[in-house]
Design an enzyme around this catalytic site. Structure first.
Site, mmCIF file in Angstrom:
data_model
loop_
_atom_site.group_PDB
_atom_site.id
_atom_site.type_symbol
_atom_site.label_atom_id
_atom_site.label_comp_id
_atom_site.label_asym_id
_atom_site.label_seq_id
_atom_site.Cartn_x
_atom_site.Cartn_y
_atom_site.Cartn_z
ATOM 1 C CG ASP A 210 -62.218 -12.841 15.262
ATOM 2 O OD1 ASP A 210 -61.386 -12.020 15.736
ATOM 3 O OD2 ASP A 210 -63.450 -12.692 15.360
ATOM 4 C CB VAL B 106 -71.671 -14.803 9.212
ATOM 5 C CG1 VAL B 106 -70.234 -14.392 8.924
ATOM 6 C CG2 VAL B 106 -72.217 -14.021 10.406
ATOM 7 C CG ASP C 208 -76.146 -24.677 6.723
ATOM 8 O OD1 ASP C 208 -76.869 -25.493 7.323
ATOM 9 O OD2 ASP C 208 -76.035 -23.480 7.048
ATOM 10 C CG HIS D 169 -64.407 -13.016 19.774
ATOM 11 N ND1 HIS D 169 -64.901 -14.046 20.520
ATOM 12 C CD2 HIS D 169 -65.402 -12.686 18.920
ATOM 13 C CE1 HIS D 169 -66.142 -14.326 20.151
ATOM 14 N NE2 HIS D 169 -66.469 -13.499 19.169
ATOM 15 C CG LEU D 170 -60.573 -7.727 16.913
ATOM 16 C CD1 LEU D 170 -59.454 -7.033 16.148
ATOM 17 C CD2 LEU D 170 -61.110 -6.807 17.997
ATOM 18 N N GLY D 171 -64.545 -10.042 15.214
ATOM 19 C CA GLY D 171 -65.506 -10.153 14.110
ATOM 20 C C GLY D 171 -66.635 -9.134 14.167
ATOM 21 C CB VAL E 37 -65.014 -15.286 11.549
ATOM 22 C CG1 VAL E 37 -65.175 -13.934 12.212
ATOM 23 C CG2 VAL E 37 -64.020 -15.174 10.444
ATOM 24 C CD GLU F 68 -62.806 -16.155 22.173
ATOM 25 O OE1 GLU F 68 -63.535 -15.218 22.580
ATOM 26 O OE2 GLU F 68 -62.901 -16.643 21.045
ATOM 27 N NE ARG G 270 -69.004 -18.016 19.991
ATOM 28 C CZ ARG G 270 -69.221 -16.844 19.380
ATOM 29 N NH1 ARG G 270 -68.446 -16.451 18.373
ATOM 30 N NH2 ARG G 270 -70.193 -16.058 19.784
HETATM 31 N N1 LIG Z 1 -66.242 -13.672 15.481
HETATM 32 C C1 LIG Z 1 -67.277 -12.931 15.756
HETATM 33 O O1 LIG Z 1 -67.158 -11.845 16.309
HETATM 34 C C2 LIG Z 1 -68.634 -13.406 15.373
HETATM 35 C C3 LIG Z 1 -68.894 -14.739 15.340
HETATM 36 N N2 LIG Z 1 -70.133 -15.194 15.005
HETATM 37 C C4 LIG Z 1 -70.313 -16.651 14.974
HETATM 38 O O2 LIG Z 1 -70.774 -17.010 13.715
HETATM 39 C C5 LIG Z 1 -71.818 -17.947 13.846
HETATM 40 C C6 LIG Z 1 -72.774 -17.813 12.674
HETATM 41 O O3 LIG Z 1 -73.470 -16.584 12.755
HETATM 42 P P1 LIG Z 1 -74.745 -16.323 11.819
HETATM 43 O O4 LIG Z 1 -74.372 -16.591 10.426
HETATM 44 O O5 LIG Z 1 -75.250 -14.988 12.183
HETATM 45 O O6 LIG Z 1 -75.721 -17.453 12.347
HETATM 46 P P2 LIG Z 1 -76.817 -18.223 11.520
HETATM 47 O O7 LIG Z 1 -77.637 -18.927 12.515
HETATM 48 O O8 LIG Z 1 -77.476 -17.293 10.572
HETATM 49 O O9 LIG Z 1 -75.978 -19.305 10.667
HETATM 50 C C7 LIG Z 1 -75.449 -20.457 11.203
HETATM 51 C C8 LIG Z 1 -75.590 -21.540 10.140
HETATM 52 O O10 LIG Z 1 -74.860 -22.673 10.549
HETATM 53 C C9 LIG Z 1 -75.581 -23.793 10.088
HETATM 54 N N3 LIG Z 1 -75.168 -25.013 10.764
HETATM 55 C C10 LIG Z 1 -75.616 -25.537 11.928
HETATM 56 N N4 LIG Z 1 -75.010 -26.715 12.169
HETATM 57 C C11 LIG Z 1 -74.166 -26.934 11.134
HETATM 58 C C12 LIG Z 1 -73.274 -27.982 10.811
HETATM 59 N N5 LIG Z 1 -73.128 -29.039 11.612
HETATM 60 N N6 LIG Z 1 -72.568 -27.887 9.674
HETATM 61 C C13 LIG Z 1 -72.707 -26.826 8.867
HETATM 62 N N7 LIG Z 1 -73.550 -25.813 9.103
HETATM 63 C C14 LIG Z 1 -74.257 -25.860 10.235
HETATM 64 C C15 LIG Z 1 -77.017 -23.422 10.333
HETATM 65 O O11 LIG Z 1 -77.891 -24.206 9.549
HETATM 66 C C16 LIG Z 1 -77.030 -21.976 9.927
HETATM 67 O O12 LIG Z 1 -77.416 -21.823 8.582
HETATM 68 C C17 LIG Z 1 -72.459 -17.604 15.196
HETATM 69 O O13 LIG Z 1 -73.066 -18.735 15.790
HETATM 70 C C18 LIG Z 1 -71.316 -17.114 16.009
HETATM 71 O O14 LIG Z 1 -70.792 -18.195 16.734
HETATM 72 C C19 LIG Z 1 -71.138 -14.343 14.652
HETATM 73 C C20 LIG Z 1 -70.925 -12.994 14.667
HETATM 74 C C21 LIG Z 1 -69.660 -12.406 15.059
HETATM 75 O O1 LIG Z 2 -72.014 -12.174 17.899
HETATM 76 C C1 LIG Z 2 -71.203 -13.095 18.079
HETATM 77 O O2 LIG Z 2 -71.497 -14.294 18.031
HETATM 78 C C2 LIG Z 2 -69.819 -12.769 18.384
HETATM 79 O O3 LIG Z 2 -69.023 -13.655 18.441
HETATM 80 C C3 LIG Z 2 -69.468 -11.391 18.723
HETATM 81 O O4 LIG Z 2 -68.906 -11.424 20.001
HETATM 82 P P1 LIG Z 2 -68.704 -10.096 20.835
HETATM 83 O O5 LIG Z 2 -70.045 -9.497 21.065
HETATM 84 O O6 LIG Z 2 -67.842 -9.185 20.012
HETATM 85 O O7 LIG Z 2 -68.057 -10.523 22.108
#
Ligand SMILES: NC(=O)C1=CN([C@@H]2O[C@H](COP(=O)(O)OP(=O)(O)OC[C@H]3O[C@@H](n4cnc5c(N)ncnc54)[C@H](O)[C@@H]3O)[C@@H](O)[C@H]2O)C=CC1
Ligand SMILES: O=C(O)C(=O)COP(=O)(O)O
Length: 597
Positions: free
Chosen positions: A309, A205, A224, A333-335, A283, A314, A285
């Site tokens: 978000d 992301v 990162d 939480h609409l991401g 977006v 929640e 946690r």
């Molecule tokens: N709001 C929403 O609906 C959504 C939220 N998310 C959240 O976004 C997060 C990231 O998703 P992705 O990019 O798909 O995961 P990802 O695993 O591809 O990226 C996470 C990155 O965070 C880095 N990381 C770990 N510890 C760290 C630290 N202490 N400081 C800085 N960077 C650090 C990792 O090295 C990794 O590159 C998910 O874990 C989830 O919690 C994801 C999708 C939707």
């Molecule tokens: O994929 C994630 O990490 C999200 O935060 C998405 O959450 P959700 O499936 O929309 O409840």
């Protein structure tokens, strides 16, 4: 089609106040369980109608896209029960083989405990798995899979939407005009072009957010600790330290997972290092921010605005100071909530669940090693061999000796990087532990269970010359510091030693102690050490025949003619104690052991 049976169970205790538990093994399901006191027997009788359904059951606890549901329904019984409370989930879970959740369901240790061992896989229809107790899942041998790719773009687009909406006060201005006001000077915004954006967490992301922000003319830096610098460089982003990122940014966008290390990493101390008037988007946690500290930073003006978000709790409390703050823009939480992302996520998770229920290893496993389909098919015969070697070796241990130190040696012409032995180690562990305990071992919990039992498994390689086409020539399992029920199985250096190879796709036992043998590892085995002399095969064969035990093969390995030999006999039925005694009593027989594979 489910078949109904009626079973009666007699259960203790005899007092109605004491609790009782009816344990129905999968794939049976108990319905209509009633309990009546049987005064004469001074027991309670439990009446239960039990259904047998060969199809697995998948509980979908949160809304999932139709395409994913269709895929699941083609393979399993699908129970879509949304909005279950925790107790309802814990009650239902013992009837389910798989569970699918999003971020709204907490899959706690209690869920795994109350599943009674039936739950085989939990699917997270999304990325973040902070709502699933991974340690508990692993300890219970339950695989956890997620859908890591399908919502990346949706989350990145939402991050950009919040960034731009925050900078131009869209939400506040919208609410104002709808309440009958026209406040043009109150909602003067800030521009994005030329400003520095710090992307915290440069994963899937984060990097998509960075790419889009560059398109808006922003200067993008990222922090990162685990991201490769060349991937960042490729999209024109510089990776910097945490301090540099937060102290130089005009905007900060959070994209790291919630882990013990990232929990509340944005707190009073980090806010104090930020530029006055910084703007923050979250977006990722809610838990990565200390929300009370953020309110303080907003009140003091250190943080000019925040767009959130996600929240620690929640939905957040109705009187949350953070949510109600006039400089905060919020979404529930609409991401990941776009039509496209939800269809993609549903298919991604459904495929992983169906695969896992079929016994395949999922590419999106979170608590087990990921192995490609090619590796799995190549290693398949060695998986059987490994488990059987473990099973055989542990049965050779004399009662009372604790198994603590096991050495596994793989002889292969492949270099260590070309041979992934994690699956084989897990299967050896399964073979070693399952015959002597009630736990069920799989790739998920093998290392955990070994560690818990104080079992140390070390692996070694013998690098062979020749063609690396065959992944492994032979596997040796040695158990150190134990006595054996069959002293012949001890190697010269004092360990129980068994060795096997794959021949024509089948597992073969090729060495016991220092004796070469050659038997297919199927059914059960009798190992017998004797003085090599004529007539032995006939004598043993006739005893087994008289005892109605069918012999499927026999092989004799010897040191030299007329010296000691080891006879290996494959049998279809378990011989009686009497039959084994008759063989043991043959004058030339020195020792004998019966082993189940
Ligand atoms: N709001 C929403 O609906 C959504 C939220 N998310 C959240 O976004 C997060 C990231 O998703 P992705 O990019 O798909 O995961 P990802 O695993 O591809 O990226 C996470 C990155 O965070 C880095 N990381 C770990 N510890 C760290 C630290 N202490 N400081 C800085 N960077 C650090 C990792 O090295 C990794 O590159 C998910 O874990 C989830 O919690 C994801 C999708 C939707
Ligand atoms: O994929 C994630 O990490 C999200 O935060 C998405 O959450 P959700 O499936 O929309 O409840």
């Amino acid at each position: 089609m489910a078949t109904a049976y009626s079973w009666n169970f007699m259960v203790t205790p005899t007092k109605p106040s004491l609790s009782w538990k009816l344990s129905i093994p999968s794939p049976f399901t108990a319905v209509n369980v009633t309990r009546r006191q049987n005064r004469t027997a001074r027991r309670f009788v439990v009446f239960a109608t039990v259904f047998h359904d060969p199809k697995p059951t998948v509980l979908v606890a949160e809304r999932l896209g139709e395409a994913g549901l269709a895929l699941l329904k083609s393979f399993a019984n699908v129970d879509c029960s949304y909005n279950l409370n925790h107790e309802e989930l814990c009650t239902k879970i013992s009837l389910c083989d798989a569970l699918i959740v999003r971020s709204g369901t907490k899959v706690t240790r209690e869920v795994f405990e109350r599943s009674g061992g039936r739950l085989k896989v939990v699917g997270r229809a999304g990325v973040g798995i902070d709502n699933v107790d991974l340690s508990a899942a692993t300890e219970h041998g339950c695989l956890v899979v997620n859908a890591p790719t399908a919502n990346t773009i949706a989350a990145a687009e939402h991050g950009i939407a919040l960034l731009t909406a925050m900078a131009r006060n869209i939400a506040q201005a919208d609410a104002s005009i709808k309440s009958g006001k026209w406040q043009r000077s109150k909602y003067v915004g800030v521009s994005l072009v030329g400003k520095t954006l710090a992307v915290m967490g440069f994963g899937k992301v984060g990097s998509e957010v960075a790419r889009r922000a560059k398109g808006l003319g922003m200067h993008v830096i990222a922090h990162d600790p685990y991201a490769p610098a060349d991937r960042a460089r490729a999209i024109g982003v510089e990776l910097v330290t945490f301090e540099e990122a937060i102290s130089t940014a005009d905007f900060i966008s959070l994209h790291m997972p919630l882990t013990p290390a990232t929990s509340k990493m944005f707190n009073d101390e980090s806010f104090s290092q930020m530029k006055k008037g910084v703007r923050i988007v979250n977006v990722a946690r809610g838990g990565v921010i200390d929300e009370e500290a953020l309110v303080r930073a907003l009140d003091s003006g250190t943080v000019a605005q925040a767009a959130l978000d996600v929240f620690t709790e929640e939905p957040p409390p109705k009187d949350s100071k953070l949510v109600l703050h006039e400089n905060v823009t919020v979404t529930p939480h609409l991401g990941a909530s776009t039509t496209e992302a939800q269809e993609g996520v549903a298919i991604e998770v459904a495929e992983a669940i169906v695969g896992a229920l079929k016994g395949q290893l999922a590419a999106t496993a979170v608590n087990a090693p990921m192995l490609s389909a090619e590796i799995l098919s190549e290693l398949a015969p060695f998986v059987t061999l490994s488990e059987k070697l473990g099973r055989l070796a542990v049965q050779l241990v004399a009662g009372g000796s604790g198994v603590q130190s096991v050495k596994v040696t793989y002889a292969s012409a492949r270099g260590p990087d070309d041979l992934d032995t994690r699956l084989l180690r897990a299967m050896i562990t399964k073979g070693l532990i399952e015959p002597i305990s009630s736990v069920f071992i799989n790739l998920v919990n093998a290392d955990f269970c070994a560690k818990q039992r104080g079992l140390r498994i070390t692996e070694e390689r013998i690098l062979l010359d020749g063609s690396p086409e065959n992944p492994i020539e032979f596997i040796q399992v040695q158990i150190a510091n134990v006595e054996s029920r069959f002293s012949t199985a001890m190697s010269d250096s004092g360990e129980i030693k068994v060795e096997g190879r794959v021949k024509d796709g089948n597992a073969h036992l090729t060495k016991v102690g220092s004796f070469a043998v050659d038997v297919s590892m199927e059914g059960s085995l009798i190992l017998c050490r004797q003085v090599d002399q004529p007539g032995m095969v006939g004598s043993v064969g006739s005893i087994l025949g008289e005892e109605n035990v069918n012999v499927n093969f026999m092989s004799v390995g010897r040191i030299a003619p007329r010296k000691q030999a080891v006879m290996t006999i494959g049998v279809d039925e378990e011989p009686s104690k009497e039959a084994l005694k008759r063989i043991r009593d043959l004058p030339a027989v020195e020792e004998i052991v019966f082993l189940k594979l």
